[in-house]
Design a protein around this motif. Structure first.
Motif, PDB file in Angstrom:
ATOM      1  N   ILE A 238       0.835  -1.204   0.000  1.00  0.00           N
ATOM      2  CA  ILE A 238       0.000   0.000   0.000  1.00  0.00           C
ATOM      3  C   ILE A 238       0.863   1.245   0.000  1.00  0.00           C
ATOM      4  O   ILE A 238       0.620   2.202  -0.753  1.00  0.00           O
ATOM      5  N   ALA A 239       1.882   1.261   0.849  1.00  0.00           N
ATOM      6  CA  ALA A 239       2.764   2.428   0.945  1.00  0.00           C
ATOM      7  C   ALA A 239       3.459   2.701  -0.383  1.00  0.00           C
ATOM      8  O   ALA A 239       3.586   3.864  -0.802  1.00  0.00           O
ATOM      9  N   LEU A 240       3.898   1.650  -1.046  1.00  0.00           N
ATOM     10  CA  LEU A 240       4.607   1.823  -2.310  1.00  0.00           C
ATOM     11  C   LEU A 240       3.688   2.393  -3.386  1.00  0.00           C
ATOM     12  O   LEU A 240       4.091   3.278  -4.154  1.00  0.00           O
ATOM     13  N   VAL A 241       2.458   1.919  -3.437  1.00  0.00           N
ATOM     14  CA  VAL A 241       1.503   2.469  -4.406  1.00  0.00           C
ATOM     15  C   VAL A 241       1.228   3.943  -4.098  1.00  0.00           C
ATOM     16  O   VAL A 241       1.162   4.780  -5.001  1.00  0.00           O
ATOM     17  N   GLY A 242       1.082   4.272  -2.813  1.00  0.00           N
ATOM     18  CA  GLY A 242       0.842   5.651  -2.440  1.00  0.00           C
ATOM     19  C   GLY A 242       1.984   6.569  -2.837  1.00  0.00           C
ATOM     20  O   GLY A 242       1.771   7.676  -3.342  1.00  0.00           O
ATOM     21  N   ALA A 243       3.213   6.095  -2.629  1.00  0.00           N
ATOM     22  CA  ALA A 243       4.384   6.915  -2.944  1.00  0.00           C
ATOM     23  C   ALA A 243       4.676   6.957  -4.436  1.00  0.00           C
ATOM     24  O   ALA A 243       5.096   7.990  -4.965  1.00  0.00           O
ATOM     25  N   LYS A 244       4.415   5.872  -5.137  1.00  0.00           N
ATOM     26  CA  LYS A 244       4.783   5.775  -6.540  1.00  0.00           C
ATOM     27  C   LYS A 244       3.701   6.306  -7.471  1.00  0.00           C
ATOM     28  O   LYS A 244       3.976   7.122  -8.362  1.00  0.00           O
ATOM     29  N   VAL A 245       2.480   5.852  -7.281  1.00  0.00           N
ATOM     30  CA  VAL A 245       1.409   6.202  -8.206  1.00  0.00           C
ATOM     31  C   VAL A 245       0.765   7.537  -7.835  1.00  0.00           C
ATOM     32  O   VAL A 245       0.626   8.421  -8.675  1.00  0.00           O
ATOM     33  N   ALA A 246       0.366   7.686  -6.567  1.00  0.00           N
ATOM     34  CA  ALA A 246      -0.247   8.950  -6.132  1.00  0.00           C
ATOM     35  C   ALA A 246       0.789  10.013  -5.814  1.00  0.00           C
ATOM     36  O   ALA A 246       0.450  11.176  -5.678  1.00  0.00           O
ATOM     37  N   GLN A 247       2.055   9.611  -5.671  1.00  0.00           N
ATOM     38  CA  GLN A 247       3.159  10.521  -5.366  1.00  0.00           C
ATOM     39  C   GLN A 247       2.929  11.296  -4.072  1.00  0.00           C
ATOM     40  O   GLN A 247       3.237  12.482  -3.967  1.00  0.00           O
ATOM     41  N   LEU A 248       2.385  10.611  -3.077  1.00  0.00           N
ATOM     42  CA  LEU A 248       2.169  11.204  -1.765  1.00  0.00           C
ATOM     43  C   LEU A 248       3.305  10.831  -0.814  1.00  0.00           C
ATOM     44  O   LEU A 248       3.849   9.728  -0.898  1.00  0.00           O
ATOM     45  N   PRO A 249       3.650  11.717   0.105  1.00  0.00           N
ATOM     46  CA  PRO A 249       4.549  11.309   1.182  1.00  0.00           C
ATOM     47  C   PRO A 249       3.844  10.285   2.058  1.00  0.00           C
ATOM     48  O   PRO A 249       2.662  10.449   2.382  1.00  0.00           O
ATOM     49  N   VAL A 250       4.551   9.230   2.437  1.00  0.00           N
ATOM     50  CA  VAL A 250       3.943   8.131   3.185  1.00  0.00           C
ATOM     51  C   VAL A 250       4.766   7.834   4.433  1.00  0.00           C
ATOM     52  O   VAL A 250       5.991   7.702   4.358  1.00  0.00           O
ATOM     53  N   LYS A 251       4.085   7.727   5.564  1.00  0.00           N
ATOM     54  CA  LYS A 251       4.716   7.274   6.792  1.00  0.00           C
ATOM     55  C   LYS A 251       4.228   5.871   7.113  1.00  0.00           C
ATOM     56  O   LYS A 251       3.020   5.611   7.121  1.00  0.00           O
ATOM     57  N   ILE A 252       5.168   4.969   7.382  1.00  0.00           N
ATOM     58  CA  ILE A 252       4.827   3.602   7.758  1.00  0.00           C
ATOM     59  C   ILE A 252       5.136   3.416   9.240  1.00  0.00           C
ATOM     60  O   ILE A 252       6.266   3.651   9.676  1.00  0.00           O
ATOM     61  N   LEU A 253       4.135   2.993  10.015  1.00  0.00           N
ATOM     62  CA  LEU A 253       4.321   2.729  11.438  1.00  0.00           C
ATOM     63  C   LEU A 253       4.458   1.236  11.681  1.00  0.00           C
ATOM     64  O   LEU A 253       3.615   0.448  11.253  1.00  0.00           O
ATOM     65  N   ASP A 254       5.523   0.859  12.379  1.00  0.00           N
ATOM     66  CA  ASP A 254       5.669  -0.511  12.861  1.00  0.00           C
ATOM     67  C   ASP A 254       6.627  -0.474  14.043  1.00  0.00           C
ATOM     68  O   ASP A 254       7.677   0.179  13.966  1.00  0.00           O
ATOM     69  N   THR A 255       6.278  -1.153  15.114  1.00  0.00           N
ATOM     70  CA  THR A 255       7.138  -1.154  16.300  1.00  0.00           C
ATOM     71  C   THR A 255       8.266  -2.175  16.195  1.00  0.00           C
ATOM     72  O   THR A 255       9.188  -2.174  17.017  1.00  0.00           O
TER      73      THR A 255
ATOM     74  N   GLU B  81      13.246   8.616 -10.899  1.00  0.00           N
ATOM     75  CA  GLU B  81      11.913   8.416 -10.338  1.00  0.00           C
ATOM     76  C   GLU B  81      11.968   7.446  -9.163  1.00  0.00           C
ATOM     77  O   GLU B  81      11.290   7.638  -8.149  1.00  0.00           O
ATOM     78  N   GLY B  82      12.789   6.404  -9.282  1.00  0.00           N
ATOM     79  CA  GLY B  82      12.944   5.450  -8.190  1.00  0.00           C
ATOM     80  C   GLY B  82      13.477   6.101  -6.933  1.00  0.00           C
ATOM     81  O   GLY B  82      13.022   5.811  -5.819  1.00  0.00           O
ATOM     82  N   VAL B  83      14.434   7.008  -7.086  1.00  0.00           N
ATOM     83  CA  VAL B  83      14.995   7.736  -5.945  1.00  0.00           C
ATOM     84  C   VAL B  83      13.918   8.580  -5.272  1.00  0.00           C
ATOM     85  O   VAL B  83      13.784   8.593  -4.041  1.00  0.00           O
ATOM     86  N   PHE B  84      13.133   9.290  -6.078  1.00  0.00           N
ATOM     87  CA  PHE B  84      12.076  10.137  -5.522  1.00  0.00           C
ATOM     88  C   PHE B  84      11.014   9.307  -4.799  1.00  0.00           C
ATOM     89  O   PHE B  84      10.477   9.719  -3.768  1.00  0.00           O
ATOM     90  N   ILE B  85      10.676   8.140  -5.352  1.00  0.00           N
ATOM     91  CA  ILE B  85       9.691   7.269  -4.709  1.00  0.00           C
ATOM     92  C   ILE B  85      10.175   6.872  -3.317  1.00  0.00           C
ATOM     93  O   ILE B  85       9.427   6.956  -2.326  1.00  0.00           O
ATOM     94  N   LYS B  86      11.427   6.446  -3.217  1.00  0.00           N
ATOM     95  CA  LYS B  86      11.963   6.021  -1.920  1.00  0.00           C
ATOM     96  C   LYS B  86      12.031   7.176  -0.931  1.00  0.00           C
ATOM     97  O   LYS B  86      11.816   6.989   0.277  1.00  0.00           O
ATOM     98  N   LYS B  87      12.316   8.375  -1.437  1.00  0.00           N
ATOM     99  CA  LYS B  87      12.385   9.534  -0.541  1.00  0.00           C
ATOM    100  C   LYS B  87      11.018   9.882   0.037  1.00  0.00           C
ATOM    101  O   LYS B  87      10.927  10.514   1.102  1.00  0.00           O
TER     102      LYS B  87
END
Length: 315
Positions: free
Chosen positions: A55-72, A101-107
């Motif tokens: 989900i996070a990858l689709v959000g960052a790649k396709v929608a180009q939104l900043p994404v925060k992933i929470l996991d303890t 584009e790959g660099v921007f997605i990861k950022k």
């Protein structure tokens, strides 16, 4: 919003906003950033497992939104970020996206370990295990740290969203339960479209659309195997060729995860009655710890496992 992402369709919506894609593999859509999602500025995902990372990858790649992933779990975060690297590298190697584009997605993807670090996120998708108590606890905690306008979504495959929403003081901001507002639904649809998804709507009932149809089909295939009516190969071959699907029900069950199939069937059984009782053989496999598709029913096709896993995750 949707669990799964099974091997045939990618699911990122839930209940009144089930959203599926059949054409999103490796797709980079710069045009979606995003006048269409003016009210969602930052996406949050709870859980760095296979589903959460997808989900996070689709959000960052396709929608180009900043994404925060929470996991303890720091090890899970590390594992998830490695998967992101693998999937992005695969897209670059196939010329679906450029290196830049790959660099921007990861950022665009960051990870956090404390729920308070999600306080500035305006849309959260929960993607933890299919356990109502766990999901309600996360929703209750998120409700206490998020802005009052933030929307909460769950990736449940079968649990009542209304029951999950009851753990919060903002049921109208939960997509999509009994009292979900039209505004919340419309914002969610716009977000899903910006992520390359096609939306369908369902009432808040056990299994919604996909699992209400899919899981009894899989369960019956396991019963056919259990009763010796046909071999696993003949069951899958018959349904694959006869219904023109990419794989048979036993292959699909293994790929989804037998424990996941059992958990969903138990919800359907408890909520809808005897018609949905899980197959005895399914329960036995799970009790024995035989949860991995590669080792249980689908051992005959190891050469395509990794490729399908990557396709499944990137949808």
């Amino acid at each position: 919003m949707t669990r799964l992402f099974n091997s045939m369709i990618s699911q990122i919506g839930h209940h009144m906003n089930k959203c599926y894609t059949a054409n999103g593999v490796g797709l980079f859509r710069s045009c979606f950033h995003s006048s269409a999602v003016t009210q969602v500025k930052q996406l949050g995902v709870v859980g760095a497992g296979q589903m959460g990372i997808g989900i996070a990858l689709v959000g960052a790649k396709v929608a180009q939104l900043p994404v925060k992933i929470l996991d303890t779990n720091l090890k899970q975060i590390e594992k998830g970020l490695k998967l992101v690297d693998v999937l992005i590298s695969k897209d670059v190697s196939k010329n679906r996206i450029t290196d830049e584009e790959g660099v921007f997605i990861k950022k665009r993807i960051t990870t956090v370990t404390d729920i308070s670090e999600l306080s500035d996120v305006d849309f959260i998708i929960e993607a933890v295990s299919e356990n109502i108590d766990l999901k309600r606890k996360f929703f209750e905690d998120l409700d206490n740290v998020l802005n009052k306008e933030s929307i909460l979504a769950t990736n449940t495959s079968s649990i009542s969203i209304t029951k999950i929403a009851a753990a919060t003081k903002r049921p109208e901001k939960i997509i999509s339960g009994l009292t979900t507002s039209d505004e919340t639904l419309n914002i969610t649809k716009k977000l899903a479209i910006s992520m390359g998804k096609t939306c369908t709507q369902s009432q808040d009932v056990p299994g919604f659309i996909a699992n209400r149809l899919l899981m009894p089909y899989i369960n019956e295939a396991i019963i056919v195997l259990e009763q010796g009516i046909a071999t696993r190969e003949d069951v899958d071959t018959t349904m694959k060729l006869g219904t023109n699907t990419p794989m048979g029900p036993l292959t699909l069950a293994d790929f989804i995860g037998l424990d996941t199939c059992l958990a969903i069937m138990k919800v359907l059984h408890n909520e809808l009655g005897e018609k949905y009782r899980p197959a005895i053989l399914l329960q036995k496999y799970v009790d024995a710890g035989l949860l991995d598709s590669i080792k249980v029913i689908w051992a005959e096709f190891p050469e395509v496992i990794q490729e399908i896993k990557l396709i499944h995750l990137i949808l």
